[in-house]
Design a protein around this motif. Structure first.
Motif, PDB file in Angstrom:
ATOM      1  N   ILE A 132       0.847  -1.198   0.000  1.00 39.64           N
ATOM      2  CA  ILE A 132       0.000   0.000   0.000  1.00 39.64           C
ATOM      3  C   ILE A 132       0.882   1.248   0.000  1.00 39.64           C
ATOM      4  N   VAL A 133       0.498   2.215  -0.797  1.00 33.21           N
ATOM      5  CA  VAL A 133       1.230   3.484  -0.822  1.00 33.21           C
ATOM      6  C   VAL A 133       0.834   4.256   0.437  1.00 33.21           C
ATOM      7  N   ARG A 134       1.739   4.237   1.407  1.00 31.49           N
ATOM      8  CA  ARG A 134       1.440   4.898   2.684  1.00 31.49           C
ATOM      9  C   ARG A 134       2.050   6.285   2.729  1.00 31.49           C
ATOM     10  N   THR A 135       3.269   6.377   2.235  1.00 30.78           N
ATOM     11  CA  THR A 135       3.951   7.662   2.272  1.00 30.78           C
ATOM     12  C   THR A 135       4.176   8.131   0.836  1.00 30.78           C
ATOM     13  N   PRO A 136       3.865   9.404   0.535  1.00 31.31           N
ATOM     14  CA  PRO A 136       3.951   9.845  -0.863  1.00 31.31           C
ATOM     15  C   PRO A 136       5.376   9.841  -1.393  1.00 31.31           C
ATOM     16  N   GLN A 137       6.369   9.842  -0.494  1.00 34.55           N
ATOM     17  CA  GLN A 137       7.762   9.845  -0.959  1.00 34.55           C
ATOM     18  C   GLN A 137       8.282   8.444  -1.271  1.00 34.55           C
ATOM     19  N   ASN A 157       6.521  -0.437   3.344  1.00 38.68           N
ATOM     20  CA  ASN A 157       5.964   0.808   2.813  1.00 38.68           C
ATOM     21  C   ASN A 157       6.982   1.924   2.685  1.00 38.68           C
ATOM     22  N   GLN A 158       8.242   1.617   2.905  1.00 38.10           N
ATOM     23  CA  GLN A 158       9.275   2.644   2.741  1.00 38.10           C
ATOM     24  C   GLN A 158      10.574   1.960   2.374  1.00 38.10           C
ATOM     25  N   GLU A 159      11.460   2.743   1.788  1.00 41.04           N
ATOM     26  CA  GLU A 159      12.777   2.228   1.421  1.00 41.04           C
ATOM     27  C   GLU A 159      13.829   2.630   2.445  1.00 41.04           C
ATOM     28  N   ALA A 167       3.939  17.207   1.542  1.00 38.32           N
ATOM     29  CA  ALA A 167       4.178  15.950   2.256  1.00 38.32           C
ATOM     30  C   ALA A 167       3.556  15.990   3.654  1.00 38.32           C
ATOM     31  N   ASP A 168       3.454  17.192   4.206  1.00 37.47           N
ATOM     32  CA  ASP A 168       2.878  17.336   5.547  1.00 37.47           C
ATOM     33  C   ASP A 168       1.400  16.987   5.613  1.00 37.47           C
ATOM     34  N   ASP A 169       0.754  16.902   4.480  1.00 39.20           N
ATOM     35  CA  ASP A 169      -0.678  16.574   4.473  1.00 39.20           C
ATOM     36  C   ASP A 169      -0.932  15.106   4.788  1.00 39.20           C
ATOM     37  N   TYR A 170       0.099  14.294   4.687  1.00 37.71           N
ATOM     38  CA  TYR A 170      -0.079  12.841   4.801  1.00 37.71           C
ATOM     39  C   TYR A 170       0.210  12.378   6.224  1.00 37.71           C
ATOM     40  N   PRO A 171      -0.252  11.176   6.583  1.00 35.79           N
ATOM     41  CA  PRO A 171      -0.049  10.717   7.961  1.00 35.79           C
ATOM     42  C   PRO A 171       1.409  10.455   8.304  1.00 35.79           C
ATOM     43  N   THR A 172       2.271  10.515   7.290  1.00 36.69           N
ATOM     44  CA  THR A 172       3.671  10.160   7.518  1.00 36.69           C
ATOM     45  C   THR A 172       4.553  11.394   7.650  1.00 36.69           C
ATOM     46  N   SER A 173       3.956  12.506   8.099  1.00 34.30           N
ATOM     47  CA  SER A 173       4.733  13.751   8.092  1.00 34.30           C
ATOM     48  C   SER A 173       5.692  13.886   9.267  1.00 34.30           C
ATOM     49  N   ASP A 174       5.495  13.125  10.352  1.00 34.32           N
ATOM     50  CA  ASP A 174       6.511  13.271  11.408  1.00 34.32           C
ATOM     51  C   ASP A 174       7.441  12.060  11.443  1.00 34.32           C
ATOM     52  N   ASP A 175       8.630  12.294  11.982  1.00 31.98           N
ATOM     53  CA  ASP A 175       9.690  11.282  11.922  1.00 31.98           C
ATOM     54  C   ASP A 175       9.303   9.953  12.555  1.00 31.98           C
ATOM     55  N   ALA A 176       8.484  10.011  13.591  1.00 31.98           N
ATOM     56  CA  ALA A 176       8.114   8.763  14.263  1.00 31.98           C
ATOM     57  C   ALA A 176       7.305   7.879  13.319  1.00 31.98           C
ATOM     58  N   ALA A 177       6.529   8.525  12.448  1.00 28.26           N
ATOM     59  CA  ALA A 177       5.694   7.769  11.506  1.00 28.26           C
ATOM     60  C   ALA A 177       6.494   7.349  10.286  1.00 28.26           C
ATOM     61  N   GLY A 202      10.765   6.842  10.744  1.00 31.34           N
ATOM     62  CA  GLY A 202      10.850   6.095  11.990  1.00 31.34           C
ATOM     63  C   GLY A 202      12.006   6.562  12.848  1.00 31.34           C
ATOM     64  N   VAL A 203      11.907   6.248  14.121  1.00 33.25           N
ATOM     65  CA  VAL A 203      12.946   6.614  15.085  1.00 33.25           C
ATOM     66  C   VAL A 203      13.397   5.308  15.736  1.00 33.25           C
ATOM     67  N   ASP A 204      14.695   5.173  15.936  1.00 30.94           N
ATOM     68  CA  ASP A 204      15.245   3.942  16.535  1.00 30.94           C
ATOM     69  C   ASP A 204      14.706   2.687  15.840  1.00 30.94           C
ATOM     70  N   ASP A 205      14.722   2.707  14.534  1.00 26.23           N
ATOM     71  CA  ASP A 205      14.306   1.547  13.727  1.00 26.23           C
ATOM     72  C   ASP A 205      12.836   1.168  13.875  1.00 26.23           C
ATOM     73  N   GLU A 206      12.039   2.102  14.358  1.00 33.25           N
ATOM     74  CA  GLU A 206      10.603   1.800  14.441  1.00 33.25           C
ATOM     75  C   GLU A 206       9.815   2.883  13.731  1.00 33.25           C
ATOM     76  N   ALA A 207       8.960   2.495  12.807  1.00 31.93           N
ATOM     77  CA  ALA A 207       8.051   3.456  12.177  1.00 31.93           C
ATOM     78  C   ALA A 207       6.663   3.213  12.758  1.00 31.93           C
ATOM     79  N   ARG A 208       6.127   4.216  13.381  1.00 35.38           N
ATOM     80  CA  ARG A 208       4.831   4.044  14.053  1.00 35.38           C
ATOM     81  C   ARG A 208       3.691   4.308  13.077  1.00 35.38           C
ATOM     82  N   TYR A 209       2.834   3.344  12.921  1.00 36.72           N
ATOM     83  CA  TYR A 209       1.682   3.477  12.023  1.00 36.72           C
ATOM     84  C   TYR A 209       0.469   3.915  12.857  1.00 36.72           C
ATOM     85  N   ASP A 210       0.663   5.024  13.610  1.00 35.97           N
ATOM     86  CA  ASP A 210      -0.399   5.424  14.536  1.00 35.97           C
ATOM     87  C   ASP A 210      -1.660   5.918  13.832  1.00 35.97           C
ATOM     88  N   GLU A 211      -1.541   6.202  12.535  1.00 33.03           N
ATOM     89  CA  GLU A 211      -2.751   6.615  11.806  1.00 33.03           C
ATOM     90  C   GLU A 211      -3.711   5.442  11.639  1.00 33.03           C
TER      91      GLU A 211
END
Ligand code: BGC
Length: 693
Positions: free
Chosen positions: A106-111, A153-155, A528-538, A541-550
């Motif tokens: 699924i295309v989660r992040t536009p980048q 969902n990311q590279e 890019a800020d319009d998408y749920p993946t606009s902060d680093d935690a999402a 990811g931080v410390d090898d974890e990407a949070r799918y809190d959306e």
């Protein structure tokens, strides 16, 4: 042909069994992955090859089809089926048995660097496109490999990152296409992703691989690791991974094809041992740590899969670069092109001269970088495609060429040509119409930095728009880009990565020989800020974890939930004609509902309508999206013609996933919306879903 698989396995030594489940070097040097077979029991080799946009048989040529996102944008499963068949025939032409496609993440992040290789942000559109593609592939006795299972969902940091994702989001958003591939298309093979999910590497994910994929959905084919994506021996074997690929070191894998020194830094470190399913697996069985029955089960899965595609019989001959395949590449390019904006400039009427402008407008946009790269036999650039028309064409780059990230087909270093925005503007001012071709650069191993067009392409569009009589912008992008010049230009056409027929298809579209048949499979936000993946935690990811809190609010579901106005919504795409939709009528059918929608072509030319049906599960006791695509139908109508399209909506489309008790139907009053896009709704119908099954 009847094959007694149990009897064959009984005759194999442990070493021979292991040969059947981990990769080796292909003596012919064509396969991306290779199982050598076992002679004395007549097990032939099994050859696996990339990928979703066409065949990459170690640099050999093949038809370079448009990117997967363009196929999805066509909203035409029958076209996807035709594509699947063609892909399979080219696979067979190279003597290969398994195609490493389709990619259904699924295309989660536009980048996302591989978004062009995937279909959509929406599970339903992804599912429909995937099932049709797989059906097409497997109808030709070639195995499809649905990838990358799951939440890939990311590279950025793709080998380490853990998608921290809820069960509900997995079930409702990320898993449905894989499930449909198994349950509806009976796919032969599933590739595990590099990433981890909730902390566990996908190669070792017993819950997702064994419990969900195999036990719950009944997958009886084989699970293959992504290349160097196996993370352990015993855990992976127990978790349900069947085949390790490629089973050999990088330098053995790419002899002559790629200089190991040139591989992107992001490539995984070489494994300490050539194969985790090689000697270590044998030792685990010999020491008693792993039951040999676990290995037998894997071998049987591989052999059963081979039998299902006829590997023990005569192999299909296949065909390559046929006129039909060339035409199909062109058809997908026009059917998937999305007309985002048009003030009537398109299709072009009486123009004597065109200024074609753009840094790379003299090359076809074949695809993005990475394992999906294809080298075509023929290709047409926008400049070439337009120049053969009855019109005077001038070409100016305006700005230096955008460098395309490539893994396998590095272009020779060419001198950077002199460019000038002023010269481009002069050419635009002199022509009847300017066509500005701009592009992004997306590739496996890296995500796009942001949504801005690279280099000075935005300045170029603005400079041209200021002086040209008419300006058409052609976007050759993997997804949304910011378009600061949008109000200054007359038309914007998204052609994605159109493949080898890029220029021919573009000429068809601009001159109106073909209608831009596409509708957006991805929301085009403003930033890019319009998408749920606009902060680093999402993301990333931080410390090898990407949070799918959306959670389930991905893509347009997120925009709707948060009241964010997209630049162009999911499902949007203009036609060269106009359609009137009548009041829909809903009747009960065996599996659910049949939504009949009258459609009339009210314009003055032939065109394609895509009737979209969205559901809102208002009866669900938990928070659900404002709209979710549950069905669509496509028709092509002549001027003045009318028809009624029936979209089937299943009872299961009203299901939601309750983390405590599993799938539940939202019984009671729900709503259906009929629209031209997720935000251009023409009718709302209340429907009542009864208790029961
Ligand atoms: C990619 C897969 C591909 C494989 C073989 C990996 O890097 O993720 O999609 O099929 O390589 O080339």
């Amino acid at each position: 042909m009847g094959i007694d698989i149990d009897a064959i396995v009984d005759e194999l030594t442990l070493d021979e069994k292991i040969r059947c489940i981990h990769g080796a070097v292909d003596p012919a040097g064509k396969a991306t992955g290779y199982l050598p077979g076992v002679d004395h029991v007549d097990i032939p080799p099994l050859a696996l090859v990339d990928g979703p946009l066409g065949i990459r048989a170690n640099g050999e040529r093949a038809t370079a089809f448009p990117a997967s996102v363009a196929l999805a944008a066509s909203w035409r499963p029958p076209l996807a089926r035709r594509f699947g068949r063609a892909l399979a025939r080219e696979t067979a032409a190279y003597g290969q048995d398994v195609i490493l496609a389709p990619g259904v993440n699924i295309v989660r992040t536009p980048q996302g660097g591989r978004n062009f290789e995937y279909y959509s942000e929406d599970p339903h559109l992804t599912k429909r496109t995937a099932v049709a593609t797989i059906d097409g592939i497997e109808s030709e006795d070639v195995a499809a490999t649905v990838k990358h299972y799951v939440a890939n969902n990311q590279e950025t940091n793709r080998y380490e990152v853990s998608a921290e994702v809820s069960e509900r989001a997995l079930r409702e958003i990320y898993l449905p296409a894989f499930r449909a591939a198994v349950e509806e298309a009976d796919v032969t093979s599933v590739m595990t992703a590099y990433n981890r999910v909730n902390g566990i590497p996908m190669s070792d994910h017993e819950y997702l691989v064994s419990d969900v994929l195999k036990d719950e959905w009944g997958f009886d084919g084989f699970v293959v690791s992504d290349w160097w994506g196996t993370r352990s021996t015993v855990e992976a074997a127990r978790a349900g991974l069947d085949v390790e690929m490629p089973g050999i070191r990088v330098e053995e894998f790419v002899p002559g094809e790629v200089d190991v020194e040139d591989l992107p830094e992001a490539m995984p470190p070489l494994p300490d041992v050539p194969a985790l399913f090689g000697d270590p697996l044998r030792e685990a069985v010999e020491s008693g740590e792993l039951d040999e029955a676990v290995i037998d089960n894997k071998v049987k899965r591989v052999l059963r899969s081979m039998a299902s595609i006829g590997c023990f019989d005569e192999q299909p001959e296949g065909e390559l670069d046929t006129p039909a395949h060339r035409e199909l590449a062109r058809d997908i390019a026009t059917e998937g092109a999305v007309l985002l904006q048009n003030n009537g400039t398109l299709p072009l009427g009486d123009v004597d001269s065109l200024a074609v402008i753009g840094p790379n407008a003299d090359t076809a946009k074949l695809g993005g970088g990475g394992s999906s790269e294809v080298s075509p036999f023929v290709q047409t650039s926008p400049v070439e495609g337009l120049a053969v028309r009855d019109v005077n064409v001038t070409f100016e780059r305006g700005v230096p060429p955008v460098t395309e990230s490539r893994l396998f087909s590095n272009a020779a270093d060419e001198d950077v040509p002199e460019t000038s925005i002023d010269d481009a503007a002069d050419a635009a001012a002199e022509a009847d119409c300017a066509v500005v071709v701009v592009q992004d650069d997306a590739a496996e191993f890296e995500d796009r930095e942001d949504l801005t067009l690279l280099g000075q392409q935005d300045d170029l569009v603005e400079a041209v728009a200021e002086v040209a009589d008419r300006t058409i912008v052609v976007l050759r992008t993997s997804g949304p880009v910011t378009m600061p010049w949008l109000d200054l230009v007359d038309a914007v056409l998204e052609t994605w990565y159109a493949g080898q027929a890029d220029g021919e298809a573009l000429a068809d579209l601009l001159f109106g020989d073909a209608e831009p048949g596409g509708r957006l499979p991805i929301t085009f936000g403003c930033a890019a800020d319009d998408y749920p993946t606009s902060d680093d935690a999402a993301f990333p990811g931080v410390d090898d974890e990407a949070r799918y809190d959306e959670g389930i609010f991905v893509g347009y579901r997120y925009f709707d939930e948060h009241g964010i106005i997209p630049k162009f919504p999911f499902g949007h795409g203009l036609s060269y004609t106009s359609f009137a939709y009548g009041q829909p009528s809903v009747t009960r059918s065996e599996d659910g509902l049949a939504v009949a929608v009258p459609v009339e072509n009210t314009g003055d030319r032939h065109g394609k309508a895509v009737v979209q049906v969205y559901a809102q599960k208002t009866a669900a006791p938990l928070s659900t999206p404002e709209r979710e695509l549950v069905g669509f139908e496509v028709t092509s109508l002549d001027e003045g013609e009318q028809t009624s399209l029936t979209v089937s909506v299943n009872r299961s489309d009203f299901k939601y996933y309750d983390e405590g008790s599993g799938w539940k139907v939202a019984t009671g009053k729900n709503s259906l919306f009929v629209g031209r896009s997720s935000r251009d709704i023409v009718a709302k119908v209340n429907v009542s879903i009864a208790e029961g099954r």
